[in-house]
Design a protein around this motif. Structure first.
Motif, mmCIF file in Angstrom:
data_model
loop_
_atom_site.group_PDB
_atom_site.id
_atom_site.type_symbol
_atom_site.label_atom_id
_atom_site.label_comp_id
_atom_site.label_asym_id
_atom_site.label_seq_id
_atom_site.Cartn_x
_atom_site.Cartn_y
_atom_site.Cartn_z
ATOM 1 N N PHE A 78 0.869 -1.182 0.000
ATOM 2 C CA PHE A 78 0.000 0.000 0.000
ATOM 3 C C PHE A 78 0.901 1.226 0.000
ATOM 4 C CE2 PHE A 78 -2.472 3.338 2.218
ATOM 5 C CZ PHE A 78 -3.496 3.444 1.291
ATOM 6 N N GLU A 79 0.768 2.032 -1.058
ATOM 7 C CA GLU A 79 1.644 3.199 -1.253
ATOM 8 C C GLU A 79 3.122 2.791 -1.169
ATOM 9 O OE1 GLU A 79 0.091 6.140 1.465
ATOM 10 O OE2 GLU A 79 -1.610 6.559 0.151
ATOM 11 N N GLY A 80 3.435 1.627 -1.776
ATOM 12 C CA GLY A 80 4.817 1.189 -1.903
ATOM 13 C C GLY A 80 5.370 0.418 -0.721
ATOM 14 N N LYS A 81 4.595 0.309 0.359
ATOM 15 C CA LYS A 81 5.098 -0.382 1.561
ATOM 16 C C LYS A 81 4.231 -1.598 1.873
ATOM 17 C CE LYS A 81 6.810 3.965 3.463
ATOM 18 N NZ LYS A 81 6.470 5.095 4.325
ATOM 19 N N PRO A 82 4.873 -2.686 2.368
ATOM 20 C CA PRO A 82 4.080 -3.880 2.708
ATOM 21 C C PRO A 82 2.961 -3.547 3.697
ATOM 22 C CG PRO A 82 6.422 -4.375 2.813
ATOM 23 C CD PRO A 82 6.310 -2.888 2.621
ATOM 24 N N LYS A 83 1.794 -4.133 3.445
ATOM 25 C CA LYS A 83 0.627 -3.856 4.294
ATOM 26 C C LYS A 83 0.019 -5.195 4.692
ATOM 27 C CE LYS A 83 -2.387 -0.663 5.822
ATOM 28 N NZ LYS A 83 -2.075 0.333 6.840
ATOM 29 N N GLU A 84 0.546 -5.769 5.761
ATOM 30 C CA GLU A 84 0.151 -7.123 6.169
ATOM 31 C C GLU A 84 -1.314 -7.205 6.587
ATOM 32 O OE1 GLU A 84 2.037 -9.990 5.923
ATOM 33 O OE2 GLU A 84 3.340 -8.636 4.805
ATOM 34 N N ASP A 85 -1.840 -6.136 7.200
ATOM 35 C CA ASP A 85 -3.212 -6.238 7.724
ATOM 36 C C ASP A 85 -4.269 -6.225 6.618
ATOM 37 O OD1 ASP A 85 -2.418 -3.613 7.359
ATOM 38 O OD2 ASP A 85 -3.708 -2.801 8.925
ATOM 39 N N PHE A 86 -3.887 -5.903 5.375
ATOM 40 C CA PHE A 86 -4.828 -6.006 4.252
ATOM 41 C C PHE A 86 -4.903 -7.432 3.708
ATOM 42 C CE2 PHE A 86 -4.905 -1.399 2.330
ATOM 43 C CZ PHE A 86 -5.369 -0.920 3.541
ATOM 44 N N LYS A 87 -3.874 -8.235 4.012
ATOM 45 C CA LYS A 87 -3.734 -9.526 3.334
ATOM 46 C C LYS A 87 -4.882 -10.507 3.599
ATOM 47 C CE LYS A 87 0.286 -11.295 2.210
ATOM 48 N NZ LYS A 87 1.685 -11.786 2.221
ATOM 49 N N PRO A 88 -5.411 -10.607 4.846
ATOM 50 C CA PRO A 88 -6.510 -11.563 5.065
ATOM 51 C C PRO A 88 -7.722 -11.280 4.182
ATOM 52 C CG PRO A 88 -5.590 -10.852 7.168
ATOM 53 C CD PRO A 88 -4.959 -9.991 6.111
#
Length: 360
Positions: A78-88
């Protein structure tokens, strides 16, 4: 018209090793609200929305053959940075749509997404985000099956987007989009959104939507939970019938350009949506004191100046101020003079009706 079974492919005529696509998809604002759903993201009542223009999600989907197929494999930025909480949420989406896109486990995906509106600005990004992702996945399917028709492409994209987030199916194509089966609207379906098929008066061309960001915090009750509370709601059946009635009324209003009647239905729908929240069990209120201040000032301004401006609300505290383009200057002056003080950090976003998803 297509059915869900039509969206299950037999086989693909091409193979593709790797590549990338990029699409944007806009947010949308419902005029007749959808609140309450059946299993598998089917709406309990039909809705109609204006597609927005500037508030959108831009998503790039890169893909390469997955040598260890058998599981879904993806990275989310998200905006170039890993976004783990979106993954599920993406994992759940892939699980829902796998039977319709059987190639999903054949690739490793890198999903790189960004919004044109401020993060946590209180504008729901699930509609724009899920529709942008659905457009990219359909673009990959079209590369695997170039014979696909345009009609099939867009209807299946809307169908897939719905399985990610219900209202996302209204962000794929068209300025005014209907989702949900409505007897008097040709081609309407519970499975996907369709472009409104009848005449729309010039009064509604390039309609304006200024979004007043009253509260940018996270809602205390998610939309998913709110929808579920309609299952045992004492007023649910009457509400669902009312949505059908209001959508029927809008057909004549759109054709004749009657702004007074348009305002009545749009504001009534917004307040009914929040009335359903206040009368569910458990009950909850998403409006804030400043939401009510803004509504009262809009009513006073409309009465005093006879300007055809109105409000609508999503499932939150922010206010969408809707008005025709020919009163834009007057309404923006009013917003700056009287309403921005009720917005968090005086933030607001000027938008208008757009066309839907775009490939870059």
């Amino acid at each position: 018209m297509f059915t869900a079974n039509d969206f299950i492919p037999n086989s693909y005529s091409k193979t593709i090793e790797n590549g990338s696509f990029q699409w944007s998809a806009p947010s949308n604002i419902a005029l007749v609200k959808y609140w309450g759903k059946k299993t598998n993201q089917i709406p309990a009542n039909p809705s109609v929305s204006f597609t927005l223009n500037h508030c959108k999600t831009i998503t790039k989907l890169a893909f390469e053959k997955n040598r260890n197929s058998g599981n879904f494999s993806f990275d989310l930025l998200f905006e170039g940075k890993p976004k783990e909480d979106f993954k599920p949420k993406i994992q759940k989406f892939f699980e829902r749509i796998e039977s319709y896109l059987p190639f999903l486990k054949d690739y490793h995906f890198t999903i790189d997404t960004q919004n044109t509106f401020p993060h946590s600005s209180g504008i729901a990004s699930s509609a724009s985000g899920m529709s942008a992702l659905a457009m990219n996945l359909m673009r990959l399917e079209k590369a695997l099956n170039p014979e696909m028709t345009e009609e099939y492409f867009y209807q299946k994209a809307s169908f897939l987007a719905r399985l990610g987030s219900g209202s996302a199916c209204r962000s794929v194509k068209g300025k005014v989009v209907v989702w949900g089966n409505q007897a008097n609207i040709k081609g309407s379906s519970d499975e996907y959104g369709v472009e409104y098929p009848y005449r729309i008066h010039d009064n509604f061309k390039n309609y304006q939507d200024t979004i007043l960001l009253v509260d940018k915090g996270e809602k205390q009750v998610s939309s998913t939970v709110g929808h579920d509370l309609m299952h045992n709601h004492p007023f649910a059946e009457r509400r669902f019938a009312q949505a059908h009635e209001n959508l029927d009324k809008l057909i004549a209003i759109f054709e004749k350009g009657n702004l007074e009647e348009f305002i009545q239905i749009v504001e009534s729908e917004a307040l009914t949506l929040h009335a359903m929240m206040m009368t569910s069990m458990p009950y909850f209120i998403l409006m804030k004191p400043n939401t009510l201040e803004i509504i009262n000032r809009i009513w006073k301004f409309r009465k005093d100046t006879q300007t055809p401006v109105c409000f609508t609300l999503d499932a939150g505290a922010n206010v969408h101020v809707l008005y025709p383009e020919n009163v834009k200057e007057k309404v923006l002056q009013f917003i700056k003079a009287e309403l921005v003080g009720y917005c968090q950090n005086e933030q607001y976003i000027c938008d208008d009706i757009g066309e839907g998803a775009i490939e870059y």
